[in-house]
Design a protein around this motif. Structure first.
Motif, mmCIF file in Angstrom:
data_model
loop_
_atom_site.group_PDB
_atom_site.id
_atom_site.type_symbol
_atom_site.label_atom_id
_atom_site.label_comp_id
_atom_site.label_asym_id
_atom_site.label_seq_id
_atom_site.Cartn_x
_atom_site.Cartn_y
_atom_site.Cartn_z
ATOM 1 N N LEU A 129 8.759 -0.371 12.595
ATOM 2 C CA LEU A 129 8.876 0.903 11.882
ATOM 3 C C LEU A 129 9.782 1.868 12.632
ATOM 4 N N THR A 130 9.695 1.885 13.962
ATOM 5 C CA THR A 130 10.630 2.635 14.806
ATOM 6 C C THR A 130 11.111 1.681 15.888
ATOM 7 N N ASN A 131 12.401 1.710 16.191
ATOM 8 C CA ASN A 131 12.971 0.703 17.081
ATOM 9 C C ASN A 131 12.754 1.016 18.552
ATOM 10 N N SER A 132 13.184 2.177 19.001
ATOM 11 C CA SER A 132 13.071 2.520 20.418
ATOM 12 C C SER A 132 13.033 4.025 20.563
ATOM 13 N N SER A 133 11.881 4.525 20.989
ATOM 14 C CA SER A 133 11.736 5.974 21.140
ATOM 15 C C SER A 133 10.593 6.282 22.105
ATOM 16 N N THR A 134 10.541 7.509 22.571
ATOM 17 C CA THR A 134 9.433 7.984 23.388
ATOM 18 C C THR A 134 8.515 8.791 22.479
ATOM 19 N N PRO A 135 7.453 8.169 21.971
ATOM 20 C CA PRO A 135 6.617 8.835 20.970
ATOM 21 C C PRO A 135 5.671 9.859 21.580
ATOM 22 N N SER A 136 5.302 10.828 20.781
ATOM 23 C CA SER A 136 4.275 11.795 21.170
ATOM 24 C C SER A 136 3.164 11.741 20.134
ATOM 25 N N SER A 137 1.949 12.033 20.563
ATOM 26 C CA SER A 137 0.792 11.983 19.672
ATOM 27 C C SER A 137 0.520 13.368 19.085
ATOM 28 N N PRO A 138 0.384 13.481 17.736
ATOM 29 C CA PRO A 138 0.410 12.415 16.743
ATOM 30 C C PRO A 138 1.844 11.975 16.415
ATOM 31 N N LEU A 139 1.976 10.718 16.001
ATOM 32 C CA LEU A 139 3.267 10.139 15.648
ATOM 33 C C LEU A 139 3.318 9.940 14.137
ATOM 34 N N THR A 140 4.402 10.378 13.504
ATOM 35 C CA THR A 140 4.557 10.254 12.057
ATOM 36 C C THR A 140 5.320 8.972 11.718
ATOM 37 N N LEU A 141 4.738 8.155 10.830
ATOM 38 C CA LEU A 141 5.351 6.899 10.401
ATOM 39 C C LEU A 141 5.374 6.822 8.883
ATOM 40 N N ASN A 142 6.116 5.846 8.364
ATOM 41 C CA ASN A 142 6.224 5.655 6.918
ATOM 42 C C ASN A 142 6.400 4.164 6.657
ATOM 43 N N ILE A 143 5.547 3.584 5.825
ATOM 44 C CA ILE A 143 5.602 2.151 5.522
ATOM 45 C C ILE A 143 6.242 1.944 4.154
ATOM 46 N N PRO A 144 7.375 1.230 4.078
ATOM 47 C CA PRO A 144 8.007 0.960 2.777
ATOM 48 C C PRO A 144 7.076 0.162 1.871
ATOM 49 N N ALA A 145 7.022 0.533 0.608
ATOM 50 C CA ALA A 145 6.124 -0.131 -0.336
ATOM 51 C C ALA A 145 6.498 -1.598 -0.550
ATOM 52 N N LEU A 146 7.777 -1.936 -0.386
ATOM 53 C CA LEU A 146 8.240 -3.288 -0.668
ATOM 54 C C LEU A 146 7.944 -4.284 0.448
ATOM 55 N N VAL A 147 7.365 -3.817 1.571
ATOM 56 C CA VAL A 147 7.072 -4.737 2.673
ATOM 57 C C VAL A 147 6.035 -5.771 2.254
ATOM 58 N N GLY A 148 5.009 -5.347 1.525
ATOM 59 C CA GLY A 148 3.954 -6.279 1.149
ATOM 60 C C GLY A 148 3.028 -5.676 0.115
ATOM 61 N N PRO A 149 2.004 -6.418 -0.278
ATOM 62 C CA PRO A 149 1.067 -5.935 -1.292
ATOM 63 C C PRO A 149 0.047 -4.967 -0.703
ATOM 64 N N SER A 150 -0.622 -4.262 -1.562
ATOM 65 C CA SER A 150 -1.739 -3.431 -1.124
ATOM 66 C C SER A 150 -2.822 -4.354 -0.580
ATOM 67 N N ALA A 151 -3.329 -4.060 0.616
ATOM 68 C CA ALA A 151 -4.340 -4.914 1.249
ATOM 69 C C ALA A 151 -4.934 -4.173 2.434
ATOM 70 N N ASN A 152 -5.996 -4.730 2.998
ATOM 71 C CA ASN A 152 -6.697 -4.061 4.099
ATOM 72 C C ASN A 152 -6.528 -4.792 5.430
ATOM 73 N N TYR A 153 -5.491 -5.654 5.546
ATOM 74 C CA TYR A 153 -5.296 -6.403 6.792
ATOM 75 C C TYR A 153 -4.135 -5.883 7.639
ATOM 76 N N TYR A 154 -3.680 -4.655 7.389
ATOM 77 C CA TYR A 154 -2.554 -4.090 8.128
ATOM 78 C C TYR A 154 -3.037 -3.264 9.327
ATOM 79 N N SER A 155 -2.168 -3.133 10.311
ATOM 80 C CA SER A 155 -2.418 -2.253 11.450
ATOM 81 C C SER A 155 -1.071 -1.835 12.034
ATOM 82 N N ILE A 156 -1.113 -0.901 12.971
ATOM 83 C CA ILE A 156 0.090 -0.462 13.680
ATOM 84 C C ILE A 156 0.055 -1.073 15.084
#
Length: 325
Positions: free
Chosen positions: A63-90
């Motif tokens: 989702l992000t290639n190389s960065s120095t993240p700070s908490s909280p970190l904002t992310l965005n998951i493209p809808a076309l990556v996969g189906p709706s499901a409960n087996y995802y994590s970061i």
């Protein structure tokens, strides 16, 4: 110094590493959301979308290639990556120290509209492409490349090369560093020694947090032919009783794999590798590769080893025939 270990040693995180990643229980695709974590530092991290398709978590794309993240970190998951499901994590990897992956809690992704291709279903839970070389924003593009060459890209080097070249034309996709992704995922679809890759029926269904593959077969016994489905350690017979797997009642219907009372998952074409080996004289067969190896020293009927979705099934060939599609 404090140390956190996962079962099986999949990753380890020391106190100076980014850990304790927490994602919302539900995340909407194509929408910004925030994750929090502990031990933020000045190291550079790569953040991934991970999926547990076969019960084992692994990064699918970054989702992000190389960065120095700070908490909280904002992310965005493209809808076309996969189906709706409960087996995802970061997942997060420290690029500065080279330390292994740290995972968040699993969450339910809503609004996902990406569909797994037959190519992906045939990988047995292996990565679609090197997650370090595949941005999630280009996952759908790469998926189109794979399906355009399917099923030849699983067995034919020229077709795989065509698919790979197509991958590299997708935005920001780089060559895969993984040695397992430098050639076709399966052996050539011909008999090679005692191994043969054939086309069989396959139904892929999500049960609980696991995505399970069922292989359709025909069995001849007592002069009669029966349709069966091999699903993990369970064998389901058409017209037979159902088996409870991951909390769901599963049985075999004439139109596919029946889950519960109302859902039927149809069988589709899949490549299945078969390996012949000898079994004991009493005709018994093992349930693992080790059993097949042990029994290969004895005479008797042949057995067939199915390798699909990372699982291995050994069954007496005298009562088994692969259903051609």
């Amino acid at each position: 110094m404090a140390r956190v270990l996962t079962i099986g040693g999949l990753f380890a995180a020391t106190a100076n590493a980014l850990n304790g990643i927490v994602a919302p229980n539900s995340v909407a695709a194509d929408s910004e959301f925030q994750v929090t974590f502990q031990n933020g530092n000045s190291d550079s991290y790569r953040m991934y979308l991970a999926a547990a398709l076969t019960g084992v978590n692994g990064p699918a794309c970054y989702l992000t290639n190389s960065s120095t993240p700070s908490s909280p970190l904002t992310l965005n998951i493209p809808a076309l990556v996969g189906p709706s499901a409960n087996y995802y994590s970061i997942a997060a990897k420290d690029l500065t120290t080279g330390q292994g992956l740290t995972y968040s809690n699993r969450f339910n992704l809503t609004g996902g509209n990406g569909n797994y291709t037959q190519y992906e279903k045939s990988l047995g839970g292996a990565p679609f492409w090197d997650a370090d070389a595949l941005p999630c924003s280009s996952y759908a593009c790469a998926r189109e490349c794979a399906q355009a060459s399917y099923p030849s890209d699983l067995t034919n080097s020229e077709a795989y090369s065509t698919m790979r070249s197509c991958f590299l034309q997708c935005p920001d996709v780089r060559p895969a560093a993984s040695a397992s992704q430098t050639g076709p995922a399966h052996a050539t679809a011909t008999t090679a020694g005692s191994m043969t890759t054939l086309t069989a029926g396959e139904a892929v269904v999500t049960l609980g947090n696991d995505v399970i593959s069922a292989i359709e077969t025909t069995v001849t016994s007592g002069g009669k032919t029966y349709t069966e489905a091999i699903l993990g350690a369970a064998t389901l017979t058409l017209g037979g009783s159902s088996t409870t797997i991951s909390g769901e009642a599963v049985s075999l219907a004439s139109s596919g794999l029946k889950v519960g009372k109302t859902t039927t998952v149809a069988f589709s074409s899949a490549l299945v590798t078969m390996t012949a080996s000898s079994t004991a004289q009493d005709g018994s067969s093992g349930s693992s590769a080790a059993a097949a190896s042990t029994s290969s020293k004895k005479s008797g009927a042949l057995s067939v080893r199915y390798e699909s979705f990372g699982a291995i099934f050994v069954i007496g060939a005298a009562v088994l025939a692969v259903l051609s599609m």
